[in-house]
Design a protein around this motif. Sequence first.
Motif, mmCIF file in Angstrom:
data_model
loop_
_atom_site.group_PDB
_atom_site.id
_atom_site.type_symbol
_atom_site.label_atom_id
_atom_site.label_comp_id
_atom_site.label_asym_id
_atom_site.label_seq_id
_atom_site.Cartn_x
_atom_site.Cartn_y
_atom_site.Cartn_z
ATOM 1 N N ASN A 75 0.820 -1.215 0.000
ATOM 2 C CA ASN A 75 0.000 0.000 0.000
ATOM 3 C C ASN A 75 0.851 1.260 0.000
ATOM 4 O O ASN A 75 0.533 2.229 -0.687
ATOM 5 C CB ASN A 75 -0.966 -0.017 1.184
ATOM 6 C CG ASN A 75 -2.073 -1.025 0.988
ATOM 7 O OD1 ASN A 75 -2.593 -1.205 -0.103
ATOM 8 N ND2 ASN A 75 -2.425 -1.716 2.065
ATOM 9 N N THR A 76 1.944 1.249 0.749
ATOM 10 C CA THR A 76 2.857 2.390 0.764
ATOM 11 C C THR A 76 3.476 2.598 -0.614
ATOM 12 O O THR A 76 3.528 3.728 -1.121
ATOM 13 C CB THR A 76 3.961 2.184 1.825
ATOM 14 O OG1 THR A 76 3.345 2.071 3.104
ATOM 15 C CG2 THR A 76 4.955 3.325 1.820
ATOM 16 N N GLN A 77 3.928 1.520 -1.221
ATOM 17 C CA GLN A 77 4.532 1.611 -2.551
ATOM 18 C C GLN A 77 3.524 2.094 -3.598
ATOM 19 O O GLN A 77 3.865 2.903 -4.456
ATOM 20 C CB GLN A 77 5.107 0.260 -2.972
ATOM 21 C CG GLN A 77 6.359 -0.125 -2.244
ATOM 22 C CD GLN A 77 7.530 0.770 -2.615
ATOM 23 O OE1 GLN A 77 7.757 1.070 -3.785
ATOM 24 N NE2 GLN A 77 8.266 1.208 -1.612
ATOM 25 N N ARG A 78 2.297 1.606 -3.515
ATOM 26 C CA ARG A 78 1.269 2.031 -4.469
ATOM 27 C C ARG A 78 1.005 3.531 -4.333
ATOM 28 O O ARG A 78 0.926 4.249 -5.327
ATOM 29 C CB ARG A 78 -0.019 1.244 -4.263
ATOM 30 C CG ARG A 78 -1.069 1.537 -5.335
ATOM 31 C CD ARG A 78 -2.320 0.727 -5.133
ATOM 32 N NE ARG A 78 -3.131 1.190 -4.024
ATOM 33 C CZ ARG A 78 -3.940 2.269 -4.082
ATOM 34 N NH1 ARG A 78 -4.017 2.983 -5.171
ATOM 35 N NH2 ARG A 78 -4.661 2.604 -3.032
ATOM 36 N N CYS A 85 -5.045 0.568 -8.126
ATOM 37 C CA CYS A 85 -4.889 -0.836 -7.717
ATOM 38 C C CYS A 85 -4.599 -1.741 -8.906
ATOM 39 O O CYS A 85 -3.718 -2.593 -8.843
ATOM 40 C CB CYS A 85 -6.130 -1.309 -6.970
ATOM 41 S SG CYS A 85 -6.299 -0.564 -5.337
ATOM 42 N N TYR A 86 -5.344 -1.563 -10.005
ATOM 43 C CA TYR A 86 -5.130 -2.436 -11.160
ATOM 44 C C TYR A 86 -3.737 -2.248 -11.748
ATOM 45 O O TYR A 86 -3.125 -3.190 -12.251
ATOM 46 C CB TYR A 86 -6.229 -2.235 -12.216
ATOM 47 C CG TYR A 86 -6.089 -0.999 -13.064
ATOM 48 C CD1 TYR A 86 -5.373 -1.035 -14.257
ATOM 49 C CD2 TYR A 86 -6.669 0.208 -12.681
ATOM 50 C CE1 TYR A 86 -5.233 0.093 -15.049
ATOM 51 C CE2 TYR A 86 -6.544 1.335 -13.456
ATOM 52 C CZ TYR A 86 -5.817 1.283 -14.638
ATOM 53 O OH TYR A 86 -5.687 2.408 -15.411
ATOM 54 N N GLN A 87 -3.195 -1.024 -11.649
ATOM 55 C CA GLN A 87 -1.851 -0.771 -12.161
ATOM 56 C C GLN A 87 -0.793 -1.445 -11.280
ATOM 57 O O GLN A 87 0.170 -2.013 -11.784
ATOM 58 C CB GLN A 87 -1.588 0.739 -12.223
ATOM 59 C CG GLN A 87 -2.421 1.450 -13.259
ATOM 60 C CD GLN A 87 -2.298 2.963 -13.149
ATOM 61 O OE1 GLN A 87 -2.400 3.512 -12.056
ATOM 62 N NE2 GLN A 87 -2.075 3.615 -14.286
ATOM 63 N N MET A 88 -1.007 -1.377 -9.980
ATOM 64 C CA MET A 88 -0.065 -2.025 -9.060
ATOM 65 C C MET A 88 -0.124 -3.535 -9.220
ATOM 66 O O MET A 88 0.911 -4.204 -9.202
ATOM 67 C CB MET A 88 -0.370 -1.616 -7.607
ATOM 68 C CG MET A 88 0.689 -2.028 -6.633
ATOM 69 S SD MET A 88 2.235 -1.123 -6.871
ATOM 70 C CE MET A 88 3.195 -1.721 -5.502
ATOM 71 N N PHE A 99 -4.238 -9.251 -5.874
ATOM 72 C CA PHE A 99 -3.758 -7.978 -5.345
ATOM 73 C C PHE A 99 -4.643 -7.487 -4.207
ATOM 74 O O PHE A 99 -4.148 -7.005 -3.183
ATOM 75 C CB PHE A 99 -3.669 -6.904 -6.431
ATOM 76 C CG PHE A 99 -3.222 -5.586 -5.883
ATOM 77 C CD1 PHE A 99 -1.895 -5.378 -5.543
ATOM 78 C CD2 PHE A 99 -4.131 -4.566 -5.654
ATOM 79 C CE1 PHE A 99 -1.483 -4.172 -5.000
ATOM 80 C CE2 PHE A 99 -3.734 -3.366 -5.105
ATOM 81 C CZ PHE A 99 -2.401 -3.159 -4.785
ATOM 82 N N THR A 100 -5.939 -7.632 -4.363
ATOM 83 C CA THR A 100 -6.869 -7.215 -3.304
ATOM 84 C C THR A 100 -6.576 -7.963 -2.018
ATOM 85 O O THR A 100 -6.554 -7.374 -0.929
ATOM 86 C CB THR A 100 -8.330 -7.430 -3.739
ATOM 87 O OG1 THR A 100 -8.581 -6.627 -4.906
ATOM 88 C CG2 THR A 100 -9.306 -7.052 -2.658
#
Length: 135
Positions: A75-78, A85-88, A99-100
């Motif tokens: 979450n920090t990196q995103r 979210c979809y990109q991460m 990912f979720t």
Amino acid sequence: MAKLLHAAPGEGLAYRTYIRTVKGRNNITLTTLEHMAQAFGLSIADFLAGQADIETWARRLDANSIRARLAQIINTQRTQRDLFCYQMAKLLGVSEATFTKLQRGTGNVSVDTIAAVANVLGRNPATFLFCNDDC
């Protein structure tokens, strides 16, 4: 090995899981890793990091704590990368559903997934969950 395999139902490792793991045909999950580490009298951190120098607090982490740390890092990196979210998920090479789960610290994440996340983030896969800074 007897302690590893002869536990109460749901508390140990199935023989099939053990054999597949030994033969390198199993994508080990944190739950399996936790059972194995406990059977050998090790912490998950010691089991993953091997001979690497890790902090004492890291040796007290259980599978749930590790999932939470991974979620925090992701979450920090995103946020730092200003990604949706979809990109991460795409960057990490996982589905949006996976990912979720990673982002929420849920699910039984595999060691391979943890290593892949570390590699994408440019960190040491064996130790990045067990340090306070960028390592």
